[in-house]
Motif scaffolding. Structure first.
Motif, PDB file in Angstrom:
ATOM      1  N   TYR A 116      36.636  38.982  49.553  1.00  0.00           N
ATOM      2  CA  TYR A 116      37.631  38.704  50.594  1.00  0.00           C
ATOM      3  C   TYR A 116      39.039  39.093  50.155  1.00  0.00           C
ATOM      4  O   TYR A 116      39.897  39.366  51.001  1.00  0.00           O
ATOM      5  N   ALA A 117      39.304  39.123  48.860  1.00  0.00           N
ATOM      6  CA  ALA A 117      40.634  39.503  48.399  1.00  0.00           C
ATOM      7  C   ALA A 117      40.880  40.991  48.540  1.00  0.00           C
ATOM      8  O   ALA A 117      42.031  41.416  48.742  1.00  0.00           O
ATOM      9  N   THR A 169      42.799  33.977  38.080  1.00  0.00           N
ATOM     10  CA  THR A 169      43.517  35.043  37.378  1.00  0.00           C
ATOM     11  C   THR A 169      42.719  36.335  37.397  1.00  0.00           C
ATOM     12  O   THR A 169      43.276  37.424  37.650  1.00  0.00           O
ATOM     13  N   GLU A 170      41.436  36.257  37.142  1.00  0.00           N
ATOM     14  CA  GLU A 170      40.597  37.454  37.144  1.00  0.00           C
ATOM     15  C   GLU A 170      40.527  38.076  38.536  1.00  0.00           C
ATOM     16  O   GLU A 170      40.564  39.309  38.675  1.00  0.00           O
ATOM     17  N   VAL A 171      40.437  37.262  39.574  1.00  0.00           N
ATOM     18  CA  VAL A 171      40.400  37.787  40.939  1.00  0.00           C
ATOM     19  C   VAL A 171      41.728  38.445  41.300  1.00  0.00           C
ATOM     20  O   VAL A 171      41.769  39.517  41.921  1.00  0.00           O
ATOM     21  N   ALA A 172      42.845  37.819  40.903  1.00  0.00           N
ATOM     22  CA  ALA A 172      44.157  38.383  41.199  1.00  0.00           C
ATOM     23  C   ALA A 172      44.371  39.703  40.470  1.00  0.00           C
ATOM     24  O   ALA A 172      44.958  40.646  41.026  1.00  0.00           O
ATOM     25  N   SER A 222      51.180  41.261  34.403  1.00  0.00           N
ATOM     26  CA  SER A 222      51.781  41.407  35.728  1.00  0.00           C
ATOM     27  C   SER A 222      51.529  40.210  36.629  1.00  0.00           C
ATOM     28  O   SER A 222      52.305  39.960  37.547  1.00  0.00           O
ATOM     29  N   ILE A 223      50.436  39.494  36.415  1.00  0.00           N
ATOM     30  CA  ILE A 223      50.113  38.335  37.244  1.00  0.00           C
ATOM     31  C   ILE A 223      50.654  37.078  36.581  1.00  0.00           C
ATOM     32  O   ILE A 223      50.252  36.724  35.476  1.00  0.00           O
ATOM     33  N   GLN A 224      51.561  36.397  37.242  1.00  0.00           N
ATOM     34  CA  GLN A 224      52.168  35.183  36.711  1.00  0.00           C
ATOM     35  C   GLN A 224      51.884  34.025  37.649  1.00  0.00           C
ATOM     36  O   GLN A 224      51.924  34.159  38.872  1.00  0.00           O
ATOM     37  N   TRP A 225      51.606  32.886  37.039  1.00  0.00           N
ATOM     38  CA  TRP A 225      51.357  31.679  37.812  1.00  0.00           C
ATOM     39  C   TRP A 225      52.665  30.941  38.093  1.00  0.00           C
ATOM     40  O   TRP A 225      53.554  30.899  37.259  1.00  0.00           O
ATOM     41  N   VAL A 226      52.739  30.361  39.276  1.00  0.00           N
ATOM     42  CA  VAL A 226      53.866  29.521  39.670  1.00  0.00           C
ATOM     43  C   VAL A 226      53.361  28.090  39.737  1.00  0.00           C
ATOM     44  O   VAL A 226      52.390  27.800  40.463  1.00  0.00           O
ATOM     45  N   TYR A 227      54.002  27.211  38.966  1.00  0.00           N
ATOM     46  CA  TYR A 227      53.601  25.810  39.017  1.00  0.00           C
ATOM     47  C   TYR A 227      54.335  25.150  40.185  1.00  0.00           C
ATOM     48  O   TYR A 227      55.536  24.875  40.130  1.00  0.00           O
ATOM     49  N   GLY A 228      53.601  24.887  41.232  1.00  0.00           N
ATOM     50  CA  GLY A 228      54.179  24.303  42.432  1.00  0.00           C
ATOM     51  C   GLY A 228      53.358  24.701  43.639  1.00  0.00           C
ATOM     52  O   GLY A 228      52.237  25.208  43.543  1.00  0.00           O
ATOM     53  N   HIS A 229      53.922  24.482  44.798  1.00  0.00           N
ATOM     54  CA  HIS A 229      53.236  24.763  46.059  1.00  0.00           C
ATOM     55  C   HIS A 229      53.790  26.042  46.671  1.00  0.00           C
ATOM     56  O   HIS A 229      54.907  26.466  46.359  1.00  0.00           O
ATOM     57  N   PRO A 230      53.042  26.680  47.564  1.00  0.00           N
ATOM     58  CA  PRO A 230      53.505  27.934  48.160  1.00  0.00           C
ATOM     59  C   PRO A 230      54.227  27.773  49.483  1.00  0.00           C
ATOM     60  O   PRO A 230      54.492  28.781  50.160  1.00  0.00           O
ATOM     61  N   TYR A 231      54.580  26.556  49.885  1.00  0.00           N
ATOM     62  CA  TYR A 231      55.058  26.334  51.246  1.00  0.00           C
ATOM     63  C   TYR A 231      56.575  26.389  51.388  1.00  0.00           C
ATOM     64  O   TYR A 231      57.095  26.099  52.464  1.00  0.00           O
TER      65      TYR A 231
END
Length: 566
Positions: A116-117, A169-172, A222-231
Motif C-alpha cells: 500500500y505504501a 523504518t524498513e517500509v519507509a 534519510s528517514i528520520q523519526w519525529v517523536y510526537g503526533h502528525p496533526y
C-alpha cells in the motif's frame, strides 16, 4: 502491464524465507462502501469509502502434514477523494505460535505495508497515504486461547514497540526508493515517520527502545523519526477536508477508528461541557426544549419561516452539544492528556505509530477545500465505489472474522489444526456459493462451518445469492451472530449513510477464490545458521509474537567449596 495483486505480492515475499515449508494464504478484501464514522464530529461530513481486509496465513511443514494458521492480519482502508488521501489502519496482527522458526509474521506484515505504501501497487488512487496503528502488547487478539500454547512467546510491551519501529523504518526506506525520479536522485514526494509513547518524554522513549533492541539498529540517513503526533504539521496533507470558512478542531484532525483509545478519548471530549470551571458530561434534554425558541428570535428572521428557523436552531444546538470540548483542546494538549488515560497507564507501555507518504504531482490541481465534492479526475477514472476483481462482500469478511474469534481456539496443536481446516473449508464453501450445511443439535467447536451461512437477524431482508437461508430443519431459525469483541465500547454512534451504494455487492465464485483469494507457495531455501539470534515476532496494532522453537540452554553454576573449620 497488470498490477500485481495483494495475494501474489504477499506470496512473493514469503518465498524468500529460509527453510523448507509450504505457505497457504487467504486474502479477503471487501468492496468499497460508504462510511460516516471516520470523522464523526465534522460538519458536513466528507465522502469516505471503507474496505475491510483479512489475511490468514497457514503453514505446512511437509506435503503430508496438516495445515495450521500461523499469522493473521486485520486492517481497514479508507479513501477520502476530497483530499486525495487514504488511510491504512492496522487493527490487529496475531501469531499463533504454531509455526516453525523463523516466523513469517514480520515478512508478511512488511510486505503488506509496502504494497500500500508503493504508489505503483497501491489499489486506491490517492496522492497521500497514512499508515496508522496503536501498539499494545497482549497475549492474543485474532487466535483465541493461543496464549495458552507453550510455543507462543508474545513480545513484551517495549519490544513490541521496537518491532514496529523497525518495521516502519524498513517500509519507509523502501517507499523512499520508489519516490526517486530518474537518475537525478530527486524525490517527487515526502515521507515522514511519527511515534509517541504516552507518558514518556522523547529521551525516555529513545532510551527505552534502544536498550530493548534485540539487534544493533542502523538508522537510515534519510528517514528520520519525529517523536510526537502528525496533526500539527503541514508538510503532508491530513485526510479530512474543511471549508475555508470553517475553523479546524480536533474532529478535523484526528480520525476515529474502532477499538482505538484516542477515538474513545475524543468521544469523551465531545460529550463533555464546562460550567463554572468544572467539567462534567452534558445532561440529556428533552427534544421539546431544543426546539422551543422565543417568538422574538423567530420573528426577526429575514426570509426564513419561523418553523424553519426553529429547525435551524435545533441543528446548531445539537451540533454544538456533539462537539463539546473538541474545539477547546489543541492537538498538543490532547496527546498530553492521553498520557493519563487508563489504556495508556495500565502498567504497560503503549505506542502510537504513523507513516505519511505524499506523492507530489506538479500537473495535478490542489485538493478541493470543499468536504462534499471529490477532486476532479478524468472521466475515464472508475468510481471509488466500483467493486474490483477479486473483492467480496463486506458481510463475508465480517462473518469470517466473527467465526474466527468466537468459534475456534488455538490452545493446542490439535485444536489449531482442526480450526484451520474448518475455517479454510468454510471460506472456500462461501465462494463456491454453498447454500447450507447440515447442522447437528449440539455443534462442536470442530464443526462450526454452518455459522458462516446463516443470516444476521438485523440484516436487510434483501436476498443475497451466496447466502440463501437454510432449508427447513437444517438449523435454528433465530440463530444470530456474535459481534466481534471490542472492549471497551465507544460512546455514541455514527450517523447512517443517507444515500445507497449505486453498485451491488460482488458475489464471490470459485474462480474468484482461486484467482484472487487463495494461493500457496512452496519454500525450499537453505535454513538459517545456528548462530542466528532468535528474535520475537510482534503482533500488530495490539499484538504479540512468537520467538521460535529454538531450545534454551541452562548453564549450571558451580558452587564454591567452603573451607572446613579447623
Amino acid at each position: 502491464m497488470s498490477v500485481q495483486s495483494l495475494r501474489d505480492a504477499l506470496l512473493a515475499s514469503l518465498s524468500s524465507l529460509p527453510g523448507t515449508r509450504q505457505f497457504h494464504i487467504h486474502v479477503l478484501v471487501s468492496s468499497p462502501r460508504k462510511h460516516s464514522g471516520l470523522f464523526p464530529y465534522v460538519h458536513p461530513r466528507p465522502r469516505i469509502y471503507l474496505q475491510d481486509i483479512l489475511v490468514l496465513l497457514s503453514e505446512q511443514t511437509t506435503t503430508d502434514a496438516p495445515r495450521v494458521f500461523v499469522t493473521a492480519i486485520e486492517a481497514s482502508v479508507y479513501n477520502i477523494p476530497a483530499t486525495s488521501c487514504g488511510i491504512l489502519y492496522i487493527s490487529k496482527v496475531d501469531s499463533s505460535g504454531q509455526g516453525i522458526y523463523p516466523s513469517p509474521t514480520a515478512t508478511l506484515v512488511r510486505s503488506f505495508l509496502t504494497y500500500y505504501a508503493d504508489p505503483a501497487t497501491r489499489p486506491i488512487t490517492v496522492d497521500t497515504l497514512w499508515v496508522q496503528l496503536f501498539a499494545r502488547a497482549q497475549g492474543q487478539y485474532l487466535f483465541p486461547n493461543s496464549s495458552e500454547f507453550p510455543g507462543k512467546r508474545p513480545l513484551s510491551d517495549v519490544k513490541l514497540c521496537v518491532w514496529w519501529k523497525r518495521l516502519f523504518t524498513e517500509v519507509a526506506e523502501e517507499a523512499e526508493g520508489q519516490l526517486q525520479s530518474g537518475s537525478s536522485g530527486e524525490k517527487n514526494g515526502k515521507i515522514k515517520l511519527f511515534y509517541l509513547l504516552p507518558g514518556y518524554s522523547e529521551l525516555e522513549a529513545q532510551y527505552s527502545l534502544k536498550i530493548n533492541s534485540a539487534a544493533v539498529q542502523h538508522p537510515s540517513r534519510s528517514i528520520q523519526w519525529v517523536y510526537g503526533h502528525p496533526y500539527s504539521q503541514s508538510d503532508i496533507p491530513l485526510p479530512c477536508p474543511r471549508a475555508a470558512s470553517q475553523e479546524r478542531h480536533l474532529g478535523y484532525c484526528i480520525p476515529s477508528f474502532d477499538d482505538d483509545p484516542k477515538s474513545r478519548f475524543m468521544d469523551d471530549l465531545a460529550h463533555t461541557t464546562e460550567s463554572n470551571g468544572v467539567k462534567s458530561p452534558k445532561k440529556k434534554k428533552p427534544r421539546t426544549s431544543l426546539t422551543k425558541k422565543p417568538e422574538s428570535t423567530a420573528s426577526t428572521s429575514e426570509g426564513v419561516p419561523p418553523t424553519r428557523k426553529a429547525e435551524h436552531g435545533e441543528d446548531n444546538e445539537e451540533h454544538h452539544i456533539r462537539i463539546g470540548e473538541l474545539d477547546k483542546v489543541s492537538p498538543d494538549e490532547f496527546w498530553e492528556r492521553m498520557s493519563f488515560r487508563q489504556e495508556c497507564i495500565s502498567g504497560a507501555i503503549t505506542g502510537f505509530f504513523a507513516l505519511g507518504i505524499s506523492t507530489a504531482l506538479s500537473d495535478r490541481p490542489p485538493p478541493s477545500t470543499s468536504s462534499t465534492k471529490p477532486v476532479s479526475r478524468s472521466s475515464s477514472t472508475p468510481s471509488p465505489l466500483a467493486p474490483q476483481a477479486g473483492q467480496v462482500a463486506a458481510r463475508l469478511v465480517r462473518r469470517v472474522v466473527s467465526t474466527l474469534l468466537t468459534c475456534h481456539e488455538f490452545s493446542t496443536t490439535e485444536r489449531a489444526i482442526r480450526a484451520t481446516e474448518t475455517l479454510e473449508e468454510s471460506i472456500k464453501g462461501l465462494c463456491d456459493n454453498i447454500a447450507s450445511v447440515p447442522v447437528t443439535s449440539k455443534p462442536e467447536v470442530s464443526s462450526t462451518a454452518h455459522l458462516l451461512f446463516f443470516r444476521d437477524a438485523d440484516e436487510s431482508s434483501t436476498p443475497v445469492p451466496d447466502e440463501t437461508p437454510p432449508e427447513a430443519g437444517a438449523g435454528p431459525s433465530n440463530l444470530t451472530y456474535l459481534d466481534v469483541p471490542r472492549t471497551p465500547p465507544r460512546r455514541g454512534g455514527s450517523l447512517p449513510d443517507i444515500s445507497p451504494n449505486p453498485f451491488p455487492e460482488p458475489v464471490a465464485s470459485l474462480d474468484t477464490y482461486h484467482s484472487h483469494i487463495y494461493g500457496s507457495v512452496l519454500v525450499n531455501n537453505p535454513p538459517l545458521p545456528e548462530k542466528a539470534l532468535t528474535t520475537g515476532v510482534g503482533a500488530a496494532g495490539k499484538g504479540e509474537g512468537d520467538a521460535g522453537s529454538r531450545p534454551v540452554t541452562v548453564l549450571a553454576v558451580r558452587k564454591k567449596k567452603r573451607k572446613s573449620d579447623a
